[in-house]
Write an enzyme that holds these catalytic residues in place. Structure first.
Site, PDB file in Angstrom:
ATOM      1  N   ASP A   1       0.819  -1.209   0.000  1.00 33.08           N
ATOM      2  CA  ASP A   1       0.000   0.000   0.000  1.00 33.08           C
ATOM      3  C   ASP A   1       0.858   1.266   0.000  1.00 33.08           C
ATOM      4  O   ASP A   1       1.867   1.336   0.694  1.00 33.08           O
ATOM      5  CB  ASP A   1      -0.856  -0.032   1.286  1.00 33.08           C
TER       6      ASP A   1
ATOM      7  N   GLU B   1       1.344  -0.358  -5.051  1.00 31.37           N
ATOM      8  CA  GLU B   1       0.304   0.640  -5.262  1.00 31.37           C
ATOM      9  C   GLU B   1       0.997   1.996  -5.278  1.00 31.37           C
ATOM     10  O   GLU B   1       1.318   2.559  -4.231  1.00 31.37           O
ATOM     11  CB  GLU B   1      -0.746   0.620  -4.150  1.00 31.37           C
TER      12      GLU B   1
HETATM   13  C1  NOJ Z   1      -4.652   3.029  -0.320  1.00 27.76           C
HETATM   14  C2  NOJ Z   1      -5.834   2.136  -0.113  1.00 27.76           C
HETATM   15  O1  NOJ Z   1      -6.195   1.560  -1.339  1.00 27.76           O
HETATM   16  C3  NOJ Z   1      -6.942   2.971   0.477  1.00 27.76           C
HETATM   17  O2  NOJ Z   1      -8.134   2.239   0.590  1.00 27.76           O
HETATM   18  C4  NOJ Z   1      -6.503   3.503   1.809  1.00 27.76           C
HETATM   19  O3  NOJ Z   1      -7.494   4.371   2.332  1.00 27.76           O
HETATM   20  C5  NOJ Z   1      -5.181   4.272   1.685  1.00 27.76           C
HETATM   21  N1  NOJ Z   1      -4.199   3.528   0.943  1.00 27.76           N
HETATM   22  C6  NOJ Z   1      -4.609   4.571   3.044  1.00 27.76           C
HETATM   23  O4  NOJ Z   1      -4.180   3.387   3.643  1.00 27.76           O
END
Ligand code: NOJ
Length: 549
Positions: free
Chosen positions: A207, A249
């Site tokens: 993430d 991501e």
């Molecule tokens: C990316 C995630 O996809 C999202 O759902 C989340 O709110 C943020 N990162 C913060 O962790």
């Protein structure tokens, strides 16, 4: 002994079909209104039969759930509502036995403010854990760094009244950023990875990777020091394990995301964020240009690396990687109702975005399965589930899976008031109208069509491993590309328009080849040296295997 992971070489992820789901809203086995691992295990045959080969689970760890689990309070256990560690192990074995891998979430940029590390860090300025987070006496350091959750946050700093300093957070203020300058933090994150890899997971969707390190005078995104941290984690992974995947991501431009693959020493995969809105844009504009431009602008990546491509996920349809004019266009065309907008994006599922139009849904899925990269499907989109934009935050696209037309759509036996999220019950997308059971019975349902689409994709390695080259016919409403690997070639032709179109394709290099339509196996006229003429109905698309004699 745990079953062996499914077959496939170390780069199995290049051929994978991913399916993203939320344990919380997939299937509830014990009637408490919350989905759980036992429920999910019972649905693995369904997922396998769809053709999926790897599951991606949203965060499944203990959490106060102020960011639906992305605010982690304990990295090395399972949220009690989802079951026990034994339930998780049983689920993992059951997935592996069925030939499916499982990747989980590694949220390393931040923790919940309820994590023990942060509780200790904020207990006093002298606590040894203090330096695990990023503190400051003033809130004017790192000026100009953009705010990501623009609807809720005004600053990336939050005040801690106990120790009278500010702490840094890129997301919600209850999600303090970890301090990756501190080697102990890196080590601990590695321990977390090791813990889950030893349990048997096949990798991580990592993430928010661009934001690990802060530096004055920069955007604090994509810094070389951040790459160093990621390379450190990859090195450790390679030293101890094989056949695992790290998926980034990084919601950034392709040139910046390229660095996250490194020299095959960082991530194996990264999501292609800018491609996604341009697929929707091309469809609405009835013009291939935005899509072709972004694919052609995408730099090559190392051989063993792969893009992850998607239409929708658990977040808003992000519009961060478009220009302001393009963003206005997307809002105007796809989210005229301001309630559908959140942060810098649109909180809608695939089917409602496409006004429930089966032809457009098929076309977009056809692109997802044939453009370069491994496809990521979002649970429920295979049956055309709807959303509820009136639920808070992004919860409207995270409602319970619709299994049948019965009580709570077959998700849970709990009283409807008790459900983790309300089910969709409107006349168009409600569980009575849209559900797995009824679609399973109908040969031409979206579910069965999607299954055939995935089979067609899997029937040729050009889609997962081949090159792409665009044909540029005069008719710009038609998108056409060749996917090729060794001697195998597939021609994809799509009509992006709501009206019938004719197109003349220059296929002189393919002269002599016989196009075989991949869904019905029909043989089309042999390609010659003059332009190849095709007609396509509204939103129609073809995949042709080009057979050479
Ligand atoms: C990316 C995630 O996809 C999202 O759902 C989340 O709110 C943020 N990162 C913060 O962790």
């Amino acid at each position: 002994m745990a079953p062996l992971p499914p077959p496939g070489g170390p780069d199995w992820y290049k051929d994978a079909i991913f399916y993203q789901l939320h344990v919380k809203t997939f299937c509830d086995s014990d009637g408490d209104g919350i989905g759980d691992f036992r429920g999910l295990t019972g649905k693995l045959d369904y997922i396998r039969d769809l053709g999926v080969t790897c599951l991606w689970l949203l965060p499944m760890y203990p959490s106060p759930f102020r960011d639906d689990g992305y605010d982690i309070a304990d990295y090395c256990s399972i949220h009690p509502g989802y079951g026990s560690m034994d339930d998780f192990r049983a689920f993992l074995d059951a997935a592996h036995v069925r030939g499916m891998r499982v990747i989980t979430e590694l949220v390393l940029n931040h923790t919940s403010d309820q994590h023990q590390w942060f509780k200790e860090a904020r207990s006093s300025r002298d606590h040894p854990r203090r330096d695990w987070y990023v503190w400051s006496d003033s809130d004017d350091r790192y000026p100009g760094v953009r705010i990501i959750f623009t609807d809720t946050e005004r600053s990336n700093w939050a005040w801690d009244p106990v120790t009278k300093q500010y702490y840094w957070h890129r997301f919600f203020s209850h999600q303090p950023d970890l301090n990756f300058e501190n080697p102990a933090v890196r080590e601990e994150i590695w321990n977390v990875m090791k813990f889950w890899l030893d349990v048997g997971v096949d990798g991580f969707r990592v993430d928010a990777v661009p934001y690990l390190i802060e530096r004055e005078g920069t955007s604090c995104e994509n810094l070389p020091e951040t790459h160093d941290v990621l390379k450190f984690l990859r090195r450790r992974l390679d030293e101890h394990y094989t056949s695992k995947v790290l998926l980034a991501e990084a919601n950034q431009w392709p040139e910046d995301v390229r660095h996250y693959f490194g020299d095959n020493d960082e991530f194996h995969m990264a999501f292609h964020f800018p491609l996604m809105p341009r697929m929707f844009m091309a469809l609405r504009l009835e013009d291939r240009k935005p899509l072709v431009e972004i694919v052609e602008r995408t730099p090559p990546i190392p051989d063993s690396c792969q893009w992850g491509i998607f239409l929708r996920n658990h977040d808003e349809l992000t519009l961060e990687m478009v220009t302001e004019v393009e963003r206005d266009y997307m809002y105007e065309e796809y989210a005229r109702d301001p309630v559908a907008r959140i942060n810098v994006g649109i909180r809608r599922r695939l089917a409602p975005l496409l006004e429930g139009d089966r032809r457009r849904i098929e076309l977009m899925n056809g692109l997802l399965m044939s453009l370069p990269g491994s496809p990521f499907m979002y649970y429920g989109d295979e049956i055309g589930m709807g959303d509820n934009i009136y639920l808070g935050d992004r919860n409207g696209v995270r409602t319970p899976m619709q299994w049948n037309g019965g009580w709570n759509g077959g998700f849970s036996s709990a009283d409807p008031e008790r459900l983790a999220q309300p089910v969709i019950s409107n006349a168009l997308y409600g569980y009575q109208a849209v559900n797995v059971e009824s679609q399973r019975r109908a040969d031409h349902s979206l579910l069965n069509w999607t299954r055939r689409l995935i089979q067609a994709r899997k029937s040729s390695p050009v889609f997962s491993r081949g090159s792409i080259s665009f044909l540029k016919p005069v008719n710009h409403r038609v998108l056409a590309y060749l996917r090729a690997l060794d001697r195998e070639q597939v021609l994809v032709v799509c009509n992006l328009a709501s009206t019938a179109q004719a197109v003349q394709l220059d296929l002189s290099e393919q002269a002599g080849a016989l196009p075989i339509e991949m869904f019905g196996k029909s043989v089309f006229p042999r390609i010659g040296t003059s332009p190849y003429v095709l007609t396509l109905g509204p939103y129609e698309f073809f995949w042709f295997k080009l057979r050479r004699l």
